[in-house]
Design an enzyme around this catalytic site. Structure first.
Site, mmCIF file in Angstrom:
data_model
loop_
_atom_site.group_PDB
_atom_site.id
_atom_site.type_symbol
_atom_site.label_atom_id
_atom_site.label_comp_id
_atom_site.label_asym_id
_atom_site.label_seq_id
_atom_site.Cartn_x
_atom_site.Cartn_y
_atom_site.Cartn_z
ATOM 1 N N ASP A 144 -12.945 -9.205 3.363
ATOM 2 C CA ASP A 144 -14.169 -9.231 2.544
ATOM 3 C C ASP A 144 -14.808 -10.623 2.634
ATOM 4 O O ASP A 144 -16.041 -10.743 2.662
ATOM 5 C CB ASP A 144 -13.879 -8.871 1.075
ATOM 6 C CG ASP A 144 -14.114 -7.381 0.782
ATOM 7 O OD1 ASP A 144 -13.888 -6.547 1.696
ATOM 8 O OD2 ASP A 144 -14.520 -7.043 -0.348
ATOM 9 N N TYR A 170 0.798 -1.228 0.000
ATOM 10 C CA TYR A 170 0.000 0.000 0.000
ATOM 11 C C TYR A 170 0.831 1.278 0.000
ATOM 12 O O TYR A 170 0.286 2.359 -0.150
ATOM 13 C CB TYR A 170 -0.957 0.004 1.210
ATOM 14 C CG TYR A 170 -2.209 -0.800 0.950
ATOM 15 C CD1 TYR A 170 -2.170 -2.188 0.968
ATOM 16 C CD2 TYR A 170 -3.417 -0.178 0.683
ATOM 17 C CE1 TYR A 170 -3.312 -2.936 0.726
ATOM 18 C CE2 TYR A 170 -4.566 -0.903 0.444
ATOM 19 C CZ TYR A 170 -4.505 -2.281 0.467
ATOM 20 O OH TYR A 170 -5.647 -3.006 0.210
ATOM 21 N N LYS A 205 2.786 -15.409 2.755
ATOM 22 C CA LYS A 205 3.057 -16.157 1.525
ATOM 23 C C LYS A 205 4.566 -16.385 1.463
ATOM 24 O O LYS A 205 5.219 -16.114 0.452
ATOM 25 C CB LYS A 205 2.524 -15.339 0.325
ATOM 26 C CG LYS A 205 2.496 -16.075 -0.990
ATOM 27 C CD LYS A 205 1.495 -17.218 -1.067
ATOM 28 C CE LYS A 205 1.737 -18.061 -2.297
ATOM 29 N NZ LYS A 205 1.016 -19.358 -2.266
HETATM 30 C C1 IPM Z 1 -10.598 -1.215 2.684
HETATM 31 C C2 IPM Z 1 -10.591 -0.725 1.250
HETATM 32 C C3 IPM Z 1 -9.349 0.100 0.957
HETATM 33 C C4 IPM Z 1 -8.146 -0.806 1.148
HETATM 34 C C5 IPM Z 1 -9.350 0.741 -0.450
HETATM 35 C C6 IPM Z 1 -10.496 1.707 -0.610
HETATM 36 C C7 IPM Z 1 -8.057 1.436 -0.774
HETATM 37 O O1 IPM Z 1 -10.734 -1.800 0.379
HETATM 38 O O2 IPM Z 1 -10.486 -0.383 3.598
HETATM 39 O O3 IPM Z 1 -10.772 -2.416 2.918
HETATM 40 O O4 IPM Z 1 -7.764 -1.535 0.236
HETATM 41 O O5 IPM Z 1 -7.577 -0.768 2.236
HETATM 42 MN MN MN Z 2 -11.253 -3.676 1.343
#
Ligand code: IPM
Ligand code: MN
Ligand code: NAD
Length: 349
Positions: free
Chosen positions: A247, A135, A186
């Site tokens: 997710d 990131y 990983k």
């Molecule tokens: C999250 C989102 C963010 C991330 C995006 C919007 C950059 O998916 O907070 O889970 O990847 O961290």
């Molecule tokens: Mn996310």
């Protein structure tokens, strides 16, 4: 307490309105004073002003607020997602919010997407490293737009960064009576950066002999989250893998609209937001599920020491879910604001 409220884009606006409604209701009941200060930072604001957030934005958040409540950021009119990078990722980096705490807790068996599984199988927490990994945008593009293009995006892993999140996971486990911490990486393919995760995990685990330290490769973790989530208590992983598996965690709770999170630097101004994004197709239609946002507000209160208020909100949400007072994504028939009204009313009752 003074809270910065950044509704952001899309359904972020819809769900944040409901979280604010519930925060006002609960503080009215308990008599706690709360100052909710809306901040307009969003795609609309960026497109109008050319500013993602003002130059003193991070300093202001850090010094003037006890916490930040955010909806979501992301809008097709800002294809490079620059405003989200500055506002959301920027806050994570600049406020050094190294713990991304994402509880995965099923509130009702009926919402479980897995066959023959229920509440006892879906109750764990994920700690996602939140300040480094891929990131950080270290890298670049060479000969961009041509057939000779080279694109490099480095993954940064530091001892400081890995050590503090792994340590946090064990401290949390010990403090909450958990018996297991699972680290996912990983390291079979990423033999440089993830060797560091291996080394740190083994070192920290040795300090917690009462806690069973297990390891999984991230691909296997994704599989076991679906096949047998009941084995997990505390999961710790890096920034990107944590994004992806939470997710899945959202789905295990009935849908992404149910999932809450905190971007935390213990003891400092931290940011709370639902796990989901701005879901542009649902925006402004009074259909988005506000529960992830409302539970994020509860998490914020809990983190700030308002534990009574947090518990009242959680109980109200659970009751609403049990009684099907929810949006369509989790089987109900109500609109976003009716769900918020119902939870606010339960909090008052
Ligand atoms: C999250 C989102 C963010 C991330 C995006 C919007 C950059 O998916 O907070 O889970 O990847 O961290
Ligand atoms: Mn996310
Ligand atoms: P998303 O989370 O916005 O939506 C994916 C799907 O999940 C939706 O189409 C919808 O079916 C469902 N969903 C999500 N939240 C819901 C809710 N509250 N109620 C009902 N259903 C819900 O992910 P996406 O479509 O990949 O991304 C859309 C935008 O959001 C992008 O710009 C992305 O970058 C951004 N995003 C922002 C954040 C954040 O600000 N924290 C997080 C994730 C994605």
């Amino acid at each position: 307490m003074r809270i910065a409220v950044i509704p952001g884009d899309g359904i972020g606006k819809d769900v944040t309105a409901e979280a604010v409604k519930v925060l006002k209701a609960v503080t009215q009941v308990t008599g706690r004073s709360i100052d909710l200060e809306p901040l307009p930072w969003s795609a609309d604001y960026f497109l109008e002003t050319g500013i993602t957030l003002p130059p003193n934005g991070y300093t202001m958040l850090r010094n003037e607020f006890d916490a930040i409540l955010l909806g979501a950021l992301g809008d097709p009119r800002v294809p490079d997602n620059r405003h989200a990078r500055d506002i959301l990722l920027g806050a994570r980096f600049e406020l050094d919010l190294y713990v991304n705490y994402r509880p995965v807790r099923l509130l009702d068996d009926r919402l479980c997407p897995l066959k023959n599984r229920g509440r006892k199988d879906v109750n764990f927490v994920v700690f996602r490293e939140n300040t480094e990994g891929v990131y950080v945008s270290v890298g670049g593009r060479f000969k961009a737009g041509t057939e000779d293009e080279v694109a490099v995006q480095e993954e940064i892993n530091t001892f400081k960064g890995v050590n503090r999140i792994v340590r946090h996971a064990f401290e949390y486990a010990a403090a909450h009576g958990h018996k297991k911490v699972c680290m996912a990486d990983k390291s079979n393919a990423m033999q440089q950066g993830h060797a560091l995760w291996q080394r740190v995990f083994k070192t920290v685990a040795a300090e917690y002999p009462a806690i069973q330290a297990t390891h999984m490769y991230i691909d296997a973790l994704a599989m076991f989250l679906v096949k047998d989530p009941g084995q997990f208590e505390v999961v710790v992983t890096n920034n990107l893998f944590g994004d992806i598996v939470t997710d899945i965690g959202g789905a295990l709770q009935g849908g992404l609209g149910m999932a809450a999170s905190g971007n935390i630097h213990p003891g400092k101004t931290s940011l709370f937001e639902p796990v989901h994004g701005s879901a542009p197709p649902l925006a402004g239609k009074n259909v988005a599920n506000p529960i992830g946002a409302i539970l994020s507000a509860a998490l914020m209160l809990d983190t700030l020491g308002a534990t009574d208020e947090a518990a009242r909100i959680e109980a109200a949400v659970e009751a609403a879910v049990h009684q099907d007072q929810t949006t369509a994504d989790v089987g109900g028939t109500l609109g976003t604001s009716q769900v918020g009204d119902g939870i606010a009313a339960r909090v008052r009752a």
